[in-house]
Design an enzyme around this catalytic site. Sequence first.
Site, PDB file in Angstrom:
ATOM      1  N   CYS A   1      -1.907  10.081  -6.382  1.00  0.00           N
ATOM      2  CA  CYS A   1      -3.087   9.796  -5.553  1.00  0.00           C
ATOM      3  C   CYS A   1      -4.165  10.838  -5.816  1.00  0.00           C
ATOM      4  O   CYS A   1      -3.923  12.034  -5.673  1.00  0.00           O
ATOM      5  CB  CYS A   1      -2.745   9.772  -4.069  1.00  0.00           C
ATOM      6  SG  CYS A   1      -4.214   9.406  -3.093  1.00  0.00           S
TER       7      CYS A   1
ATOM      8  N   LYS B   1       0.868  -1.181   0.000  1.00  0.00           N
ATOM      9  CA  LYS B   1       0.000   0.000   0.000  1.00  0.00           C
ATOM     10  C   LYS B   1       0.905   1.232   0.000  1.00  0.00           C
ATOM     11  O   LYS B   1       2.011   1.187   0.547  1.00  0.00           O
ATOM     12  CB  LYS B   1      -0.867  -0.033   1.275  1.00  0.00           C
ATOM     13  CG  LYS B   1      -1.664   1.246   1.567  1.00  0.00           C
ATOM     14  CD  LYS B   1      -2.825   1.437   0.628  1.00  0.00           C
ATOM     15  CE  LYS B   1      -3.577   2.747   0.915  1.00  0.00           C
ATOM     16  NZ  LYS B   1      -4.542   3.059  -0.171  1.00  0.00           N
TER      17      LYS B   1
HETATM   18  C1  DHB Z   1      -5.337   6.119  -2.651  1.00  0.00           C
HETATM   19  C2  DHB Z   1      -5.793   6.029  -3.945  1.00  0.00           C
HETATM   20  C3  DHB Z   1      -4.877   6.017  -4.969  1.00  0.00           C
HETATM   21  O1  DHB Z   1      -5.266   5.897  -6.259  1.00  0.00           O
HETATM   22  C4  DHB Z   1      -3.553   6.123  -4.703  1.00  0.00           C
HETATM   23  O2  DHB Z   1      -2.667   6.149  -5.696  1.00  0.00           O
HETATM   24  C5  DHB Z   1      -3.103   6.206  -3.422  1.00  0.00           C
HETATM   25  C6  DHB Z   1      -4.007   6.198  -2.396  1.00  0.00           C
HETATM   26  C7  DHB Z   1      -6.264   6.151  -1.552  1.00  0.00           C
HETATM   27  O3  DHB Z   1      -7.284   6.832  -1.660  1.00  0.00           O
HETATM   28  O4  DHB Z   1      -5.957   5.561  -0.502  1.00  0.00           O
END
Ligand code: DHB
Length: 310
Positions: A128, A45
Site C-alpha cells: 500500500c 478491499k
Molecule cells: C490503498 C491503496 C493501495 O494501492 C493499496 O494496495 C491498498 C490501499 C488505499 O489507499 O486505500
Amino acid sequence: MNPLQTHIRGLTLENPVMNASGIWCTTLEELNQIGHSQSGAIVTKSMTLKERNGNPEPRFAVEEGYSVNSMGLPNPGVDYYCQHVKNLERGGKPVIASIAGFSVQEYTELMARVARQPFDAVEVNLSCPNLESKGIFAYDLETASTILEKLRGMLTAPMGVKLPPYGTRNEISQTAKRFVELGVDFVTLVNSYPLGCAIDADTRKLKIAPNGGVGGLGGKALKPIALGQVLLFAQESDHKLAIIGVGGVDSGRDVIEYLTAGASAVQIATALHTESPSIFKRINKELLLFMKEKHIASLSDIIGTVKSAQ
Ligand code: DHB
C-alpha cells in the site's frame, strides 16, 4: 472444456479476469455485484484490523490514460468481511481476502481471523503506497520475509502477495527466489506506482489532497511497468510462482499480453472503476474472439509463451 478456464495453484477460475483489490469490493453490496458479474473471482478491499475512514477527499483522480489515488485504506474492518463471507453471493467463484496490517503483529492477527473463514485464498498486501509514516513493507525484504514466514504456517489455502513495482532486476530476483523458499503460491503484480501526481493546468491545483498530492499511479500508464514485472518474476522464480497481472487492463488483447508474459490471470482496477462490473463480460467476449481467430484452444497454451523480438 471451457477455453477460458485457468488455475492459480489450487484454485480453478472459470475465466482469468477479476477485480483488483480496492475497486468495487469494499461493501457486501459491491462484493455481491462482482459475484453476479462475469468476473472469474472476487477480491475484497484490503481489510485492516479496525474500521478506517481513509484519507480526506479528493483522493482518487481518473485522467486520460492514468489514475492517481490516495484512498488511505477506507474499509469496514476485518470482522465485517469475516462475518459476511459466508453469505456472499459468490456465483460459484473463489473469494480472495486481501489483508493489510501496520506491523508484523497486525498481519498475524489478520491472518488468524481470515484463515478461520471460507475464503479460498489470501492476498497479503505488502505494497500500500498511501500510508504516511509507514514505508512499503515489500521494499524491505527481511521484514516482508518475517511476515510471510509467520503467515504461511497459518493458512492451508493458497497464499499470495501483492507487490509494488521494483526498480531493478536484482530486487526482483532476490524477492522471487525468497518467496519460492517461503512457500508463497502467487504474486499479484503490480500495485500502483507509489509516487504519482496529477495537476490541473487551469487551476494549477493538485488533483488529490492527501500526502501532498502524491499517490498510487494506475491505469494504462502502469501497463508496460507491470508487464515488465510479470516477465521478470516469471523468469526469476523459474516459473515456480503463479502470477496475477494488474495494471491498465481494459481489453481482451491486454489479457493476452499479460498471460503471454507469464501471468495465469489478471485483475482490473481503473477500468472497472470507470466501466462497472459489466466490463468482465465485454473482456471475456473479446478474449474468446481473439482465441478463435488465432486458433488458441485453451489459455494454458499461451501462458508464459512470449517470444523474443528477433
Ligand atoms: C490503498 C491503496 C493501495 O494501492 C493499496 O494496495 C491498498 C490501499 C488505499 O489507499 O486505500
